[in-house]
Design an enzyme around this catalytic site. Structure first.
Site, PDB file in Angstrom:
ATOM      1  N   LYS A  81      10.324  12.001 -64.357  1.00  0.00           N
ATOM      2  CA  LYS A  81      10.208  10.914 -65.293  1.00  0.00           C
ATOM      3  C   LYS A  81       9.277   9.724 -64.604  1.00  0.00           C
ATOM      4  O   LYS A  81       9.039   9.600 -63.367  1.00  0.00           O
ATOM      5  CB  LYS A  81      11.890  10.131 -65.009  1.00  0.00           C
ATOM      6  CG  LYS A  81      11.985   8.939 -65.637  1.00  0.00           C
ATOM      7  CD  LYS A  81      13.410   8.468 -65.805  1.00  0.00           C
ATOM      8  CE  LYS A  81      13.615   7.240 -66.316  1.00  0.00           C
ATOM      9  NZ  LYS A  81      14.988   6.780 -66.210  1.00  0.00           N
ATOM     10  N   SER A 156      16.674   4.860 -70.409  1.00  0.00           N
ATOM     11  CA  SER A 156      15.326   5.162 -70.210  1.00  0.00           C
ATOM     12  C   SER A 156      14.761   6.318 -69.855  1.00  0.00           C
ATOM     13  O   SER A 156      13.592   6.580 -70.013  1.00  0.00           O
ATOM     14  CB  SER A 156      14.890   3.953 -68.779  1.00  0.00           C
ATOM     15  OG  SER A 156      15.535   4.441 -67.770  1.00  0.00           O
ATOM     16  N   SER A 180      20.833   5.215 -68.287  1.00  0.00           N
ATOM     17  CA  SER A 180      19.709   5.806 -68.619  1.00  0.00           C
ATOM     18  C   SER A 180      19.686   7.584 -68.442  1.00  0.00           C
ATOM     19  O   SER A 180      18.659   7.986 -68.795  1.00  0.00           O
ATOM     20  CB  SER A 180      18.425   5.416 -67.850  1.00  0.00           C
ATOM     21  OG  SER A 180      18.170   3.957 -68.197  1.00  0.00           O
TER      22      SER A 180
END
Length: 480
Positions: A81, A156, A180
């Site tokens: 990520k 996210s 997220s």
């Protein structure tokens, strides 16, 4: 699809170690899958050159030839990520201010997957600084949904969820402050676990005591894969004093368990407090019968706590922490203009706070934890929808109205996820099916503090019963 990318991560690991497939073949298969799907969804960014990755795969094969394995992820592609630091590989955080930033060190969780044999192929796309549950930024653009590329991926960890769903990664990492790991998993029909606070050491970072809303964690196409990655990410690190000391090997054991007579509380929409898009509640309520089929005793329940008070508690914590991490950028007018409006709004909210506001919010957070703990005296698990809406148009930054109610902030439409975050509890998205348009939805399984293994076990039982991840509605991107 290539049979290699169709394998779950655990099965792929076994095939690599049994020498049924080579690490080079695995890398070639995943690079082909990325070439096929990534241009349509923009999930993976900062991809490394193929020749470098194939050379690393060859090195992994040579190690296996010599009887050496670095771990269960040996030779497996992994994209990190784009909020987590990767030594020698760009970490932009979705911000133009860091568009060319190359860290000199790995985040703790990244170092652990490297040590376990993973080959880092690039990064997964994020919203700017991870703010918002819609994955778009000015550096790489928008990531779109694995089932309909005109719709949002969630966030996210949106890039991670989409890459996972489209078999561009065998397993994925993410992080979770406001859902997220859970929201994009629901929007892309995969599993995402927000671990207990401290389960996965978060950092290294400048501040190690009060940053207790965000945590890194695993995503997978099976619950077993989620557990295996958690077993790699988890474990005490002395640089993170509040990290948990339990041996992470516990997550590599069998997840099979009998759930007869287990008590499960259904929180629903908090007695009508949360607005929901039509169809969300009906899908989640239909899943309650699945838990009953497992032997669980399911009944509706509610915490003894004002949900509006919880939202205000959330705003104070989030303003305070975002201001703490991004305030120096805001103080420089030239950098401030490069921050998206939502980031500026959070920082400005932090500037209005006084110490008493933060302390009172922490008291409220503590009372919320105690309210949930009272429910856990009666129930073994709690269930809650993962989202309040289905994936929407990817050109829309955030929905202004949900269920007939105006959304007064850029993240109010994801209010459903803040409860487990503020309580520091393990919470896992499990897929529960599709609406008539073929769009996925999920439900959160919430466990008591540090009951991560129990949450994984219930998710595993539900997965064995339903197998939603294996179902692909006609017309979705995977079947087009």
């Amino acid at each position: 699809m290539n049979p290699i990318v169709e394998m779950d991560a655990d099965a792929l690991s076994q095939a690599i170690h049994a020498r049924e497939v080579s690490c080079r073949e695995v890398m070639q298969a995943y690079l082909a899958q990325i070439e096929r799907f990534n241009p349509q969804v923009n999930a993976l960014v900062s991809l490394r050159p193929a020749e470098e990755l194939l050379a690393e795969a060859d090195a992994c094969d040579r190690q296996l030839d010599q009887g050496q394995s670095r771990g269960w992820m040996h030779g497996m592609p992994q994209a990190v990520k784009d909020l987590a630091a990767t030594a020698g590989l760009r970490t932009s955080m979705g911000s133009t201010l860091f568009a060319e930033h190359i860290p000199q060190h790995d985040a703790i969780s990244v170092a652990r997957v490297r040590d376990c044999g993973a080959i880092i192929i690039g990064k997964s796309n994020v919203p700017e600084f991870g703010l918002g549950s819609q994955t778009y930024n000015s550096v790489f653009g928008t990531t779109t949904n694995a089932y309909d590329p005109s719709l949002i991926a969630g966030g996210s960890s949106g890039g991670a969820a989409v890459a996972l769903a489209l078999r561009m990664l065998p397993v994925a990492d993410g992080s979770d402050m406001m859902g997220s790991l859970r929201n994009p998993a629901a929007f892309n029909n995969v599993f995402g676990l927000r671990p207990s606070q401290g389960r996965v050491p978060h950092g290294p970072q400048p501040e190690v005591f009060v940053q207790q809303l965000a945590t890194e964690g695993p995503m997978g196409r099976t619950v077993t894969d989620v557990a295996r990655l958690l077993g790699t990410q988890a474990g005490y690190d002395p640089r993170v004093p509040l990290s948990l000391t339990q041996c992470p090997q516990v997550f590599h054991q069998s997840l099979a368990r009998d759930f007869s007579e287990v008590r499960v509380g259904w929180l629903g929409d908090y007695n009508g407090y949360l607005p929901m898009e039509p169809g969300v509640m009906s899908l989640c309520e239909s899943a309650l019968q699945d838990f009953a089929s497992l032997g669980c005793k399911v009944e509706a329940c509610q915490p003894d706590f004002s949900m509006e008070r919880l939202w205000q508690t959330w705003l104070v914590h989030r303003h305070w922490l975002v201001h703490g991490s991004l305030g120096a950028l805001y103080a420089d007018p030239r950098k401030r203009e490069q921050l998206k409006p939502e980031a500026q709004w959070e920082i400005e909210g932090g500037l209005r706070l006084i110490a008493a506001d933060v302390y009172q919010a922490s008291v409220s957070r503590s009372e919320w934890y105690r309210a949930l703990n009272e429910l856990f005296e009666r129930y073994d698990f709690l269930l809650l929808p993962t989202a309040q809406v289905f994936p929407f148009d990817a050109q829309t930054p955030w929905p202004r109205v949900v269920g007939g109610q105006d959304m007064d902030t850029y993240h109010r439409w994801m209010e459903v996820v803040i409860g487990p975050t503020l309580a520091g509890l393990p919470s896992m998205n499990v897929p529960v099916g599709f609406n008539p348009a073929g769009l996925p939805m999920g439900l959160q399984i919430i466990g008591p503090a540090q009951a991560d293994l129990a949450v994984l076990q219930l998710a595993y039982a539900h997965e064995q019963l339903t197998q939603w991840v294996t179902r692909r509605p006609p017309g979705c991107l995977q079947t087009a």
